[in-house]
Scaffold this active site. Structure first.
Site, PDB file in Angstrom:
ATOM      1  N   SER A  25       0.823  -1.222   0.000  1.00 52.29           N
ATOM      2  CA  SER A  25       0.000   0.000   0.000  1.00 52.29           C
ATOM      3  C   SER A  25       0.849   1.260   0.000  1.00 52.29           C
ATOM      4  O   SER A  25       1.686   1.433   0.886  1.00 52.29           O
ATOM      5  CB  SER A  25      -0.854   0.090   1.278  1.00 52.29           C
ATOM      6  OG  SER A  25      -1.904  -0.783   1.250  1.00 52.29           O
ATOM      7  N   HIS A  56      -3.232   0.862  -4.371  1.00 48.04           N
ATOM      8  CA  HIS A  56      -2.527  -0.220  -5.055  1.00 48.04           C
ATOM      9  C   HIS A  56      -2.731  -0.087  -6.555  1.00 48.04           C
ATOM     10  O   HIS A  56      -3.866  -0.010  -7.016  1.00 48.04           O
ATOM     11  CB  HIS A  56      -3.085  -1.578  -4.641  1.00 48.04           C
ATOM     12  CG  HIS A  56      -2.591  -2.057  -3.302  1.00 48.04           C
ATOM     13  ND1 HIS A  56      -1.539  -2.915  -3.173  1.00 48.04           N
ATOM     14  CD2 HIS A  56      -3.010  -1.786  -2.061  1.00 48.04           C
ATOM     15  CE1 HIS A  56      -1.333  -3.160  -1.897  1.00 48.04           C
ATOM     16  NE2 HIS A  56      -2.211  -2.490  -1.190  1.00 48.04           N
ATOM     17  N   HIS A  78      -5.277  -9.195  -1.495  1.00 47.71           N
ATOM     18  CA  HIS A  78      -5.254  -9.589  -0.088  1.00 47.71           C
ATOM     19  C   HIS A  78      -6.316 -10.646   0.200  1.00 47.71           C
ATOM     20  O   HIS A  78      -7.359 -10.683  -0.448  1.00 47.71           O
ATOM     21  CB  HIS A  78      -5.555  -8.375   0.804  1.00 47.71           C
ATOM     22  CG  HIS A  78      -4.672  -7.196   0.564  1.00 47.71           C
ATOM     23  ND1 HIS A  78      -4.834  -6.359  -0.510  1.00 47.71           N
ATOM     24  CD2 HIS A  78      -3.609  -6.724   1.266  1.00 47.71           C
ATOM     25  CE1 HIS A  78      -3.907  -5.420  -0.461  1.00 47.71           C
ATOM     26  NE2 HIS A  78      -3.147  -5.621   0.603  1.00 47.71           N
ATOM     27  N   TYR A  80      -8.378 -10.571   2.551  1.00 45.92           N
ATOM     28  CA  TYR A  80      -9.652  -9.970   2.965  1.00 45.92           C
ATOM     29  C   TYR A  80     -10.538  -9.547   1.794  1.00 45.92           C
ATOM     30  O   TYR A  80     -11.717  -9.270   1.976  1.00 45.92           O
ATOM     31  CB  TYR A  80      -9.426  -8.776   3.912  1.00 45.92           C
ATOM     32  CG  TYR A  80      -8.647  -7.611   3.335  1.00 45.92           C
ATOM     33  CD1 TYR A  80      -9.175  -6.778   2.355  1.00 45.92           C
ATOM     34  CD2 TYR A  80      -7.359  -7.327   3.795  1.00 45.92           C
ATOM     35  CE1 TYR A  80      -8.469  -5.714   1.838  1.00 45.92           C
ATOM     36  CE2 TYR A  80      -6.639  -6.262   3.285  1.00 45.92           C
ATOM     37  CZ  TYR A  80      -7.199  -5.464   2.302  1.00 45.92           C
ATOM     38  OH  TYR A  80      -6.486  -4.418   1.799  1.00 45.92           O
ATOM     39  N   GLU A  81      -9.972  -9.505   0.583  1.00 44.99           N
ATOM     40  CA  GLU A  81     -10.807  -9.047  -0.534  1.00 44.99           C
ATOM     41  C   GLU A  81     -11.890 -10.059  -0.888  1.00 44.99           C
ATOM     42  O   GLU A  81     -13.041  -9.701  -1.088  1.00 44.99           O
ATOM     43  CB  GLU A  81      -9.925  -8.740  -1.753  1.00 44.99           C
ATOM     44  CG  GLU A  81      -9.055  -7.496  -1.511  1.00 44.99           C
ATOM     45  CD  GLU A  81      -8.031  -7.276  -2.604  1.00 44.99           C
ATOM     46  OE1 GLU A  81      -8.422  -7.210  -3.784  1.00 44.99           O
ATOM     47  OE2 GLU A  81      -6.830  -7.162  -2.282  1.00 44.99           O
ATOM     48  N   ALA A 108       2.683  -2.059   4.298  1.00 44.21           N
ATOM     49  CA  ALA A 108       2.449  -1.004   5.284  1.00 44.21           C
ATOM     50  C   ALA A 108       1.946  -1.708   6.541  1.00 44.21           C
ATOM     51  O   ALA A 108       1.191  -2.676   6.448  1.00 44.21           O
ATOM     52  CB  ALA A 108       1.406  -0.032   4.763  1.00 44.21           C
ATOM     53  N   SER A 204      -1.207  -8.497   5.195  1.00 41.48           N
ATOM     54  CA  SER A 204      -0.697  -9.092   3.948  1.00 41.48           C
ATOM     55  C   SER A 204       0.579  -9.893   4.214  1.00 41.48           C
ATOM     56  O   SER A 204       0.872 -10.258   5.345  1.00 41.48           O
ATOM     57  CB  SER A 204      -0.414  -7.993   2.923  1.00 41.48           C
ATOM     58  OG  SER A 204       0.698  -7.213   3.347  1.00 41.48           O
ATOM     59  N   ASN A 227       1.468   3.819  11.129  1.00 37.30           N
ATOM     60  CA  ASN A 227       0.732   4.272  12.326  1.00 37.30           C
ATOM     61  C   ASN A 227       1.155   3.452  13.535  1.00 37.30           C
ATOM     62  O   ASN A 227       1.654   2.334  13.392  1.00 37.30           O
ATOM     63  CB  ASN A 227      -0.779   4.106  12.113  1.00 37.30           C
ATOM     64  CG  ASN A 227      -1.158   2.677  11.747  1.00 37.30           C
ATOM     65  OD1 ASN A 227      -1.018   2.263  10.587  1.00 37.30           O
ATOM     66  ND2 ASN A 227      -1.600   1.923  12.729  1.00 37.30           N
ATOM     67  N   HIS A 239      -7.454   3.884   6.605  1.00 32.12           N
ATOM     68  CA  HIS A 239      -6.718   3.556   5.376  1.00 32.12           C
ATOM     69  C   HIS A 239      -6.149   4.827   4.740  1.00 32.12           C
ATOM     70  O   HIS A 239      -5.086   4.792   4.114  1.00 32.12           O
ATOM     71  CB  HIS A 239      -7.643   2.809   4.412  1.00 32.12           C
ATOM     72  CG  HIS A 239      -6.943   2.304   3.177  1.00 32.12           C
ATOM     73  ND1 HIS A 239      -5.827   1.486   3.238  1.00 32.12           N
ATOM     74  CD2 HIS A 239      -7.187   2.499   1.856  1.00 32.12           C
ATOM     75  CE1 HIS A 239      -5.418   1.210   1.994  1.00 32.12           C
ATOM     76  NE2 HIS A 239      -6.224   1.811   1.148  1.00 32.12           N
TER      77      HIS A 239
HETATM   78  N1  HPA Z   1      -3.139  -2.784  11.321  1.00 31.71           N
HETATM   79  C1  HPA Z   1      -3.217  -3.624  10.263  1.00 31.71           C
HETATM   80  N2  HPA Z   1      -2.780  -3.328   9.068  1.00 31.71           N
HETATM   81  C2  HPA Z   1      -2.203  -2.127   8.902  1.00 31.71           C
HETATM   82  C3  HPA Z   1      -2.081  -1.205   9.956  1.00 31.71           C
HETATM   83  C4  HPA Z   1      -2.586  -1.557  11.235  1.00 31.71           C
HETATM   84  O1  HPA Z   1      -2.510  -0.797  12.211  1.00 31.71           O
HETATM   85  N3  HPA Z   1      -1.471  -0.099   9.440  1.00 31.71           N
HETATM   86  C5  HPA Z   1      -1.230  -0.370   8.126  1.00 31.71           C
HETATM   87  N4  HPA Z   1      -1.662  -1.592   7.793  1.00 31.71           N
END
Ligand code: HPA
Length: 263
Positions: A25, A56, A78, A80-81, A108, A204, A227, A239
């Site tokens: 990402s 993406h 992913h 989750y998709e 990420a 991922s 984050n 996101h």
């Molecule tokens: N959790 C899960 N996936 C992520 C996060 C998170 O805090 N930040 C970026 N991708």
């Protein structure tokens, strides 16, 4: 030869990369590091995902990083998709067929460590599969019993650490824990993850590591921290924040990979 593989061989026109990078990402700008690029949209490659996640892209970009031929997968799909953990199996099989030997995965991630704030880069040393699924469900051969004791290749890890040092980038090391997503974690889940030994969390990479080891590819992986994980700051995680922050740490990761692959 599968159809995607013959399209790739044809388009690459003699270029024979042995290293591939999967861009997570917001990390798509890493393709700008490449010279003499060839771009092939996933839409031209049967079995490649039509990723529906904003941030993406969906293309293969091949070229040179320094003097090294490299192939980048800009955009991944992913679990989750669609609930399919093996969604990256065909692309990885195609890379394997192409002669790729080394796979570098990027993502990420949320950090569990105050000393690893947004913008940090973390080399993944090991992982925890907390999704309850596995991309090798349904694989009938005994090859499904893949050993993951040394999933993250020691030599590639050493190379990445040396590259970070040479590039002046502080490369953290840690354990990545795979949550299915797409909802973010709760603060309680993050406290659990920390107790379990995780340093970062994300949605991922782990299924790709399992598939790559299944195929015999050597693997290295790195996270860009976008984050602090849920409950660590007062803020809600989003996101949008991932997309905004990923390019910042992504620049650091880019300089590590440039150094790693050009030497
Ligand atoms: N959790 C899960 N996936 C992520 C996060 C998170 O805090 N930040 C970026 N991708």
């Amino acid at each position: 030869m599968n159809i995607a593989l013959s399209v790739l061989v044809n388009k690459l026109n003699g270029l024979t990369p042995e290293t591939a990078i999967v861009l997570g990402s917001g990390l798509g700008s890493l393709v700008d590091e490449l010279r003499d690029t060839v771009r092939i949209p996933y839409g031209d490659l049967e079995g490649f995902p039509h990723s529906g996640v904003s941030g993406h892209a969906a293309e293969v970009v091949a070229g040179h990083l320094g003097n090294t031929p490299v192939l980048m997968l800009s955009g991944r799909a992913h679990y989750y998709e669609k609930g399919n953990a093996a969604v990256m199996r065909e692309p990885l099989e195609t890379l394997h067929g192409l002669g790729i030997k080394r796979l570098i995965l990027t993502n990420a991630a949320g950090s569990l460590r105050e000393d690893m704030p947004p913008g940090s880069v973390m080399q993944i040393t090991d992982h925890i599969n907390f999704s309850g699924t596995n991309p090798l469900f349904g694989e009938p051969s005994d090859r499904r019993f893949v050993g993951l004791t040394n999933a993250y290749d020691e030599e590639m890890r050493t190379e990445m650490s040396a590259a970070a040092k040479a590039a002046g980038v502080d490369l953290h090391q840690g354990v990545y824990m795979w949550f299915s997503g797409p909802s973010f974690e709760t603060p309680a889940e993050i406290r659990m993850a920390r107790t379990f030994g995780a340093d970062a969390v994300g949605m991922s990479t782990v299924p790709e590591v399992i598939l790559a080891r299944f195929l015999g590819l050597r693997v290295a992986a790195a996270s860009v921290v976008t984050n602090l994980a849920a409950g660590m700051s007062g803020d809600e995680i989003s996101h949008d924040e991932t997309k905004e922050m990923a390019p910042k740490g992504g620049q650091r990761l880019a300089s590590v990979l440039r150094q790693m692959l050009s030497t």
